[in-house]
Design a protein around this motif. Structure first.
Motif, PDB file in Angstrom:
ATOM      1  N   GLU A   1     -15.956   8.641 -10.517  1.00 49.55           N
ATOM      2  CA  GLU A   1     -16.457   7.537  -9.692  1.00 49.55           C
ATOM      3  C   GLU A   1     -16.013   6.186 -10.248  1.00 49.55           C
ATOM      4  OE1 GLU A   1     -20.701   7.940  -9.347  1.00 49.55           O
ATOM      5  OE2 GLU A   1     -20.529   9.882  -8.348  1.00 49.55           O
TER       6      GLU A   1
ATOM      7  N   ARG B   1     -12.337   5.656  -9.622  1.00 50.61           N
ATOM      8  CA  ARG B   1     -12.109   5.331  -8.216  1.00 50.61           C
ATOM      9  C   ARG B   1     -12.448   3.868  -7.949  1.00 50.61           C
ATOM     10  NH1 ARG B   1     -15.481   4.706  -4.410  1.00 50.61           N
ATOM     11  NH2 ARG B   1     -17.162   5.818  -5.454  1.00 50.61           N
ATOM     12  N   LYS B   2     -13.564   3.392  -8.493  1.00 52.61           N
ATOM     13  CA  LYS B   2     -13.946   1.990  -8.307  1.00 52.61           C
ATOM     14  C   LYS B   2     -12.926   1.053  -8.956  1.00 52.61           C
ATOM     15  CE  LYS B   2     -18.873   2.743  -7.786  1.00 52.61           C
ATOM     16  NZ  LYS B   2     -20.206   2.538  -8.350  1.00 52.61           N
TER      17      LYS B   2
ATOM     18  N   ARG C   1     -18.141  13.630 -13.358  1.00 55.86           N
ATOM     19  CA  ARG C   1     -18.365  13.043 -12.035  1.00 55.86           C
ATOM     20  C   ARG C   1     -18.448  11.521 -12.131  1.00 55.86           C
ATOM     21  NH1 ARG C   1     -22.590  11.151 -10.391  1.00 55.86           N
ATOM     22  NH2 ARG C   1     -23.961  12.387 -11.710  1.00 55.86           N
TER      23      ARG C   1
END
Length: 112
Positions: free
Chosen positions: A100, A103-104, A96
């Motif tokens: 994240e 994605r950032k 997870r």
């Protein structure tokens, strides 16, 4: 509805509310109180205690214990089953976090 009764309704929907006694939890899982004690002693779940000192379990804890029971039913020792579940949870958290961060990074790349 009286104010003192308001939290009870909210607690019924709370996965972390310790609504199950040890006996009821064992019945729901189709196992024994000894199994729940063993899972607790391993540190996989930590039941809350009532004012009288009795163990109380939440639905979330019952799901974790049910996963341990699946592994035990397949022949895995209780301590190993608990370790496996702990490692599965750590892997889920790491995956997870990785998603994240990716994605950032992708968002930063799109901004430049």
């Amino acid at each position: 509805m009286p104010a003192e009764n308001a939290p009870v309704g909210g607690n019924l929907d709370d996965d972390d509310y310790p609504a199950y006694t040890m006996g009821r939890a064992a019945d729901v899982l189709g196992t024994t109180p000894a199994f729940l004690r063993a899972v607790g002693e391993s540190g996989l779940i930590t039941p809350l205690r009532s004012e009288g000192g009795h163990r109380r379990y939440s639905r979330r804890q019952l799901r974790v214990a049910a996963r341990a029971r699946e592994l035990v039913d397949q022949g895995t020792p209780v301590e190993a089953a608990c370790r496996i579940i702990t490692l599965e949870d750590q892997l889920d958290d790491a995956l997870r976090l990785n998603r994240e961060m990716r994605r950032k990074l992708d968002e930063r790349g799109a901004d430049t």
